[in-house]
Write an enzyme that holds these catalytic residues in place. Structure first.
Site, PDB file in Angstrom:
ATOM      1  CG  HIS A 105      -2.076  -1.221   0.880  1.00 59.77           C
ATOM      2  ND1 HIS A 105      -2.844  -1.942   2.067  1.00 59.77           N
ATOM      3  CD2 HIS A 105      -2.970  -1.372  -0.219  1.00 59.77           C
ATOM      4  CE1 HIS A 105      -3.620  -2.466   1.325  1.00 59.77           C
ATOM      5  NE2 HIS A 105      -3.738  -2.461   1.069  1.00 59.77           N
ATOM      6  CB  CYS A 147       3.603 -11.298   4.261  1.00 59.10           C
ATOM      7  SG  CYS A 147       4.888 -10.788   6.006  1.00 59.10           S
ATOM      8  CG  HIS A 181      -6.870  -3.665   5.369  1.00 58.15           C
ATOM      9  ND1 HIS A 181      -5.769  -4.432   4.899  1.00 58.15           N
ATOM     10  CD2 HIS A 181      -4.983  -2.537   5.323  1.00 58.15           C
ATOM     11  CE1 HIS A 181      -4.316  -4.613   4.787  1.00 58.15           C
ATOM     12  NE2 HIS A 181      -4.744  -3.105   4.560  1.00 58.15           N
ATOM     13  CD  GLU A 206      -3.235  -8.361   7.239  1.00 61.26           C
ATOM     14  OE1 GLU A 206      -2.227  -7.998   7.437  1.00 61.26           O
ATOM     15  OE2 GLU A 206      -3.731  -9.450   8.496  1.00 61.26           O
ATOM     16  CB  THR A 227      -0.146  -8.471  10.043  1.00 60.28           C
ATOM     17  OG1 THR A 227      -0.340  -7.606   8.751  1.00 60.28           O
ATOM     18  CG2 THR A 227      -0.533  -9.890  10.066  1.00 60.28           C
ATOM     19  CB  SER A 236       0.010   2.337   4.338  1.00 62.99           C
ATOM     20  OG  SER A 236       0.284   1.437   5.747  1.00 62.99           O
ATOM     21  CB  SER A 237      -3.805  -0.650   7.780  1.00 65.91           C
ATOM     22  OG  SER A 237      -3.288  -1.070   9.097  1.00 65.91           O
ATOM     23  CG  ASN A 238       2.514  -0.275   8.363  1.00 60.10           C
ATOM     24  OD1 ASN A 238       2.854   0.605   8.858  1.00 60.10           O
ATOM     25  ND2 ASN A 238       2.633  -0.614   7.181  1.00 60.10           N
ATOM     26  CB  SER A 274       4.036  -0.067   2.936  1.00 55.37           C
ATOM     27  OG  SER A 274       2.759   1.062   3.415  1.00 55.37           O
TER      28      SER A 274
HETATM   29  S1  SF4 Z   1       3.904  -5.386   8.304  1.00 55.38           S
HETATM   30 FE1  SF4 Z   1       2.959  -6.755   6.489  1.00 55.38          FE
HETATM   31  S2  SF4 Z   1       3.891  -7.420   4.841  1.00 55.38           S
HETATM   32 FE2  SF4 Z   1       5.445  -6.329   6.571  1.00 55.38          FE
HETATM   33  S3  SF4 Z   1       6.121  -8.000   7.971  1.00 55.38           S
HETATM   34 FE3  SF4 Z   1       4.600  -7.298   9.675  1.00 55.38          FE
HETATM   35  S4  SF4 Z   1       2.670  -8.770   7.901  1.00 55.38           S
HETATM   36 FE4  SF4 Z   1       3.926  -8.935   6.418  1.00 55.38          FE
END
Ligand code: SF4
Length: 377
Positions: free
Chosen positions: A72, A133, A161, A163, A229, A295-297, A358
């Site tokens: 993303h 992943c 989302h 994932e 995740t 991007s979620s994270n 990302s």
């Molecule tokens: S953020 Fe997503 S791609 Fe990166 S290590 Fe975690 S699960 Fe895997």
């Protein structure tokens, strides 16, 4: 990682700041980077796999089709588009067979694809490059196992989302019942239903068909909890606490046999979140978060930062229009908006810079240069 792609996403200034202990001193203040930030192992791996396959196969005329975004981040996707990769969107993926032929290569992105798409890809008989992943696979495996053990699954994540859409499909395929809760508010609503004891309530109706495939509470009264995740780790633990409380009030002390928990927020996400927290707790006047708005994270890093002070989430250096104006993500409208007066006049100023798993370093580097210009005036 191939020479090309490695160079493309690198940044000299980021390397220099890292070597200097994460700080860049300037006439008007300081730029500070957290201990861990940027590309995670999963993203680096996905990019390297695709890069290698392109180097090897493109000359032979193989066409590459990405089933969604590789990750993303608009810069990374644009880069691969520039190398001739065709990026399929939702409707085109649904109509996969009319796009791909046996001589092509279908690329599965880092968050994976639904079982249905995987089966159809195999039926086409094309080459398949799977960049899913390992942490996402582990989540599927654990949740599937829980279903086989007779548990319903509570997913803490965003129902639409990429994932989580895939996780839902993988559970559905083994006959699992699930509910997705997107925030603590929704988790509490679910917990109230558990504690309330009216099991005829339909989670599908209460939370929407994207969030649940359960028509009564019964399948969710033995419950395995996972998280997308990239969710906030602390909130994942809070959902766990809420669920435990609700089950205890409904079933008494013996409720533990009805519950299973796996903290599937991946390690990379956890590390970036704790490093970001540490940076926010140190003396920063403001935080700039760099990454794709999808991007979620990265969105969660922004959430963490703005709980503690002023924080601006931008996609790239172009977001910093001037010392007066910034084009940043607006959490209210979930869109890009222009804000004025983002940079305080006083000097010296300490600006922390965060970046999600990302976010490529070259984009982070350009943001650092832009900020350095403003702090050098
Ligand atoms: S953020 Fe997503 S791609 Fe990166 S290590 Fe975690 S699960 Fe895997």
């Amino acid at each position: 990682m191939g020479m090309n792609v490695h160079q493309t996403f690198r940044s000299e200034i980021v390397d220099r700041i890292k070597a200097a202990g994460g700080r860049w001193k300037l006439p008007g203040g300081e730029l500070v980077l957290p201990e861990v930030f940027g590309f995670c192992r999963g993203v680096t791996g996905a990019i390297a796999l695709l890069d290698r396959a392109l180097n090897k196969e493109s000359a032979a005329g193989t066409r590459f089709f990405l089933l969604g975004q590789i990750i993303h981040n608009p810069w990374v996707n644009e880069y691969f588009r520039g190398r001739g990769v065709v990026m399929l969107d939702g409707p085109s993926i649904a109509d996969l067979d009319s796009h791909l032929s046996p001589g092509d290569c279908g690329v599965i992105p880092a968050f994976g694809v639904t079982l249905d798409i995987e089966t159809r890809l195999k039926a086409i008989g094309c080459k398949i490059l799977d960049t899913t992943c390992g942490d996402v696979r582990r989540l599927w495996a654990w949740a599937r196992h829980a279903v086989q053990e007779g548990f319903g699954v509570l997913i803490f994540g965003r129902a639409m989302h990429d994932e989580t859409v895939v996780t839902k499909s993988r559970l559905e395929a083994v006959g699992g019942r699930y509910l997705v809760v997107g925030d603590l508010e929704e988790a509490k609503r679910f917990c109230d239903l558990v504690a309330g004891g009216d099991d005829s309530v339909s989670p599908r109706e209460r939370f929407g068909r994207h969030a649940s495939n359960a028509d009564s509470m019964a399948p969710l009264l033995r419950l395995a909890q996972v998280s997308q995740t990239t969710m906030l780790y602390d909130e994942t633990m809070e959902v766990r606490r809420l669920v435990n409380e609700a089950f205890k009030s409904r079933f008494g002390k013996n409720c533990t046999a009805r519950l299973a928990f796996q903290p599937t927020v991946c390690k990379a996400t956890q590390q970036r979140q704790s490093a970001a927290l540490e940076l926010c707790r140190s003396r920063c006047d403001l935080i700039v978060v760099v990454g794709g708005f999808g991007s979620s994270n990265t969105t969660h890093l922004h959430e963490l930062a703005r709980q503690r002070g002023p924080a601006w989430f931008i996609e790239d250096a172009g977001g910093i229009v001037s010392a007066e104006l910034i084009r940043a993500y607006d959490p209210e409208t979930k869109q890009s908006c222009e804000f004025s007066g983002w940079l305080p006049d006083r000097r010296p100023l300490t600006v922390g810079v965060l970046a999600g798993a990302s976010s490529p370093e070259n984009v982070i580097g350009e943001v650092l240069h832009r900020l350095a210009d403003l702090l050098s005036k």
